[in-house]
Design a protein around this motif. Sequence first.
Motif, PDB file in Angstrom:
ATOM      1  N   GLY A   4       0.899  -1.175  -0.002  1.00 43.75           N
ATOM      2  CA  GLY A   4      -0.298   0.003   0.287  1.00 43.75           C
ATOM      3  C   GLY A   4       0.838   1.459  -0.235  1.00 43.75           C
ATOM      4  N   GLY A   5       1.954   1.263  -0.618  1.00 44.77           N
ATOM      5  CA  GLY A   5       3.480   1.914  -0.061  1.00 44.77           C
ATOM      6  C   GLY A   5       2.948   3.322  -2.086  1.00 44.77           C
ATOM      7  N   GLY A   6       2.446   2.634  -3.073  1.00 46.02           N
ATOM      8  CA  GLY A   6       1.927   3.414  -4.196  1.00 46.02           C
ATOM      9  C   GLY A   6       2.769   3.765  -4.405  1.00 46.02           C
ATOM     10  N   PHE A   7       3.142   4.174  -5.623  1.00 46.14           N
ATOM     11  CA  PHE A   7       3.092   4.196  -7.009  1.00 46.14           C
ATOM     12  C   PHE A   7       4.860   5.136  -6.397  1.00 46.14           C
ATOM     13  N   LEU A   8       5.140   6.092  -5.556  1.00 47.48           N
ATOM     14  CA  LEU A   8       6.344   7.174  -5.358  1.00 47.48           C
ATOM     15  C   LEU A   8       7.465   6.027  -5.334  1.00 47.48           C
ATOM     16  N   PRO A   9       7.382   4.803  -4.404  1.00 45.30           N
ATOM     17  CA  PRO A   9       8.739   4.518  -4.407  1.00 45.30           C
ATOM     18  C   PRO A   9       9.740   3.862  -5.631  1.00 45.30           C
ATOM     19  N   TYR A  10       8.011   3.673  -6.049  1.00 43.38           N
ATOM     20  CA  TYR A  10       8.799   2.586  -7.743  1.00 43.38           C
ATOM     21  C   TYR A  10       9.190   3.877  -9.210  1.00 43.38           C
ATOM     22  N   MET A  11       9.166   4.933  -9.176  1.00 44.23           N
ATOM     23  CA  MET A  11       9.443   6.363  -8.908  1.00 44.23           C
ATOM     24  C   MET A  11      10.721   5.634 -10.316  1.00 44.23           C
ATOM     25  N   PRO A  12      11.471   6.088  -9.254  1.00 44.45           N
ATOM     26  CA  PRO A  12      13.460   6.018  -9.630  1.00 44.45           C
ATOM     27  C   PRO A  12      13.376   4.732 -10.780  1.00 44.45           C
ATOM     28  N   THR A  13      13.296   3.515 -10.717  1.00 40.80           N
ATOM     29  CA  THR A  13      13.249   2.449 -11.183  1.00 40.80           C
ATOM     30  C   THR A  13      12.751   2.951 -12.747  1.00 40.80           C
ATOM     31  N   VAL A  14      11.107   3.045 -13.039  1.00 42.79           N
ATOM     32  CA  VAL A  14      10.281   3.643 -14.314  1.00 42.79           C
ATOM     33  C   VAL A  14      11.574   4.045 -15.066  1.00 42.79           C
ATOM     34  N   LEU A  15      11.292   5.534 -13.999  1.00 42.21           N
ATOM     35  CA  LEU A  15      12.184   6.515 -14.964  1.00 42.21           C
ATOM     36  C   LEU A  15      13.625   6.098 -15.392  1.00 42.21           C
ATOM     37  N   TRP A  16      14.711   5.429 -14.703  1.00 41.53           N
ATOM     38  CA  TRP A  16      15.621   4.530 -14.822  1.00 41.53           C
ATOM     39  C   TRP A  16      15.224   3.579 -16.138  1.00 41.53           C
ATOM     40  N   GLN A  17      14.377   2.853 -16.242  1.00 46.36           N
ATOM     41  CA  GLN A  17      14.175   1.456 -17.800  1.00 46.36           C
ATOM     42  C   GLN A  17      13.766   2.365 -18.937  1.00 46.36           C
ATOM     43  N   ARG A  18      12.784   3.580 -18.676  1.00 43.38           N
ATOM     44  CA  ARG A  18      12.910   4.370 -19.443  1.00 43.38           C
ATOM     45  C   ARG A  18      13.046   5.838 -20.029  1.00 43.38           C
ATOM     46  N   ARG A  19      14.596   5.531 -19.501  1.00 44.14           N
ATOM     47  CA  ARG A  19      15.352   6.812 -19.934  1.00 44.14           C
ATOM     48  C   ARG A  19      15.495   7.190 -21.559  1.00 44.14           C
ATOM     49  N   TRP A  20      15.234   6.247 -22.228  1.00 43.77           N
ATOM     50  CA  TRP A  20      15.851   6.828 -23.382  1.00 43.77           C
ATOM     51  C   TRP A  20      14.325   7.554 -23.898  1.00 43.77           C
ATOM     52  N   TRP A  21      13.177   7.210 -23.228  1.00 46.19           N
ATOM     53  CA  TRP A  21      12.125   7.555 -24.010  1.00 46.19           C
ATOM     54  C   TRP A  21      11.929   9.058 -23.453  1.00 46.19           C
ATOM     55  N   ILE A  22      13.110   9.423 -22.494  1.00 43.26           N
ATOM     56  CA  ILE A  22      12.756  10.915 -22.199  1.00 43.26           C
ATOM     57  C   ILE A  22      14.329  11.457 -22.564  1.00 43.26           C
ATOM     58  N   VAL A  23      15.942  10.719 -22.974  1.00 47.73           N
ATOM     59  CA  VAL A  23      16.684  11.553 -23.109  1.00 47.73           C
ATOM     60  C   VAL A  23      16.250  11.678 -24.488  1.00 47.73           C
ATOM     61  N   ILE A  24      16.250  10.962 -26.304  1.00 45.28           N
ATOM     62  CA  ILE A  24      15.752  11.442 -27.047  1.00 45.28           C
ATOM     63  C   ILE A  24      14.874  12.375 -27.648  1.00 45.28           C
ATOM     64  N   PRO A  25      14.432  12.539 -27.195  1.00 44.61           N
ATOM     65  CA  PRO A  25      12.627  13.329 -27.231  1.00 44.61           C
ATOM     66  C   PRO A  25      13.724  14.858 -26.636  1.00 44.61           C
ATOM     67  N   SER A  26      14.440  14.756 -25.888  1.00 43.60           N
ATOM     68  CA  SER A  26      14.207  15.862 -25.157  1.00 43.60           C
ATOM     69  C   SER A  26      15.332  16.609 -25.750  1.00 43.60           C
ATOM     70  N   PHE A  27      17.081  15.653 -26.397  1.00 44.00           N
ATOM     71  CA  PHE A  27      17.442  15.923 -27.076  1.00 44.00           C
ATOM     72  C   PHE A  27      16.834  16.472 -28.540  1.00 44.00           C
ATOM     73  N   VAL A  28      16.585  16.151 -29.597  1.00 43.35           N
ATOM     74  CA  VAL A  28      15.507  16.650 -30.419  1.00 43.35           C
ATOM     75  C   VAL A  28      14.839  17.972 -30.175  1.00 43.35           C
ATOM     76  N   GLY A  29      14.066  17.838 -29.451  1.00 45.17           N
ATOM     77  CA  GLY A  29      13.942  19.167 -28.733  1.00 45.17           C
ATOM     78  C   GLY A  29      14.495  20.345 -28.576  1.00 45.17           C
TER      79      GLY A  29
END
Length: 183
Positions: A4-29
Amino acid sequence: APEGGGFLPYMPTVLWQRRWWIVIPSFVGIAASLAAVILIPPRDEANAVMLVESSELPKAIAGDFSDSLIERRIAAIKQRVTSRPDLVELINRHGLYAKERASKPLSDIIDKMRDNITLTPSTVDLPSSGANDRTVAFNLTFGYSEAPPAQAVVQDLMDRILDLDATGNLEQATNTATFLGDQ
């Protein structure tokens, strides 16, 4: 994982797994933004609005605001103020298009300047006691890469339009006086 801790503790792991979904669009922009800043030339627009008093308008225009009549008048005014000699004088007086004049023919520069000048009509409701107090306004715009020359050109063009109007009024008064004198 805590229950029942919620989604917040998993946020760093999710962001690391999706890092290319963040880095590539940011670089292109960022790259697209930098390219736009470098490649798109700056453009300033200077505007002037001339309000035509309704008492000076013929009834055919003031009553119906006949679009074709107004547009023909606008076209005639624009043709007179954007004549080749007038535009050459403005280009020389204000030092416009200095880089283009070194490499392009004058006719191309004049065509470019004509394209950057717009003269558009609009109807304006006047705040007064009359129910249908409407009149015509002309909006004159000139786009250029620097603001001070653009403002000076708009001022000169508006002065030219007013001179043409004064000349037309003088001719009309002279013709009326001649007609009345003949009668």
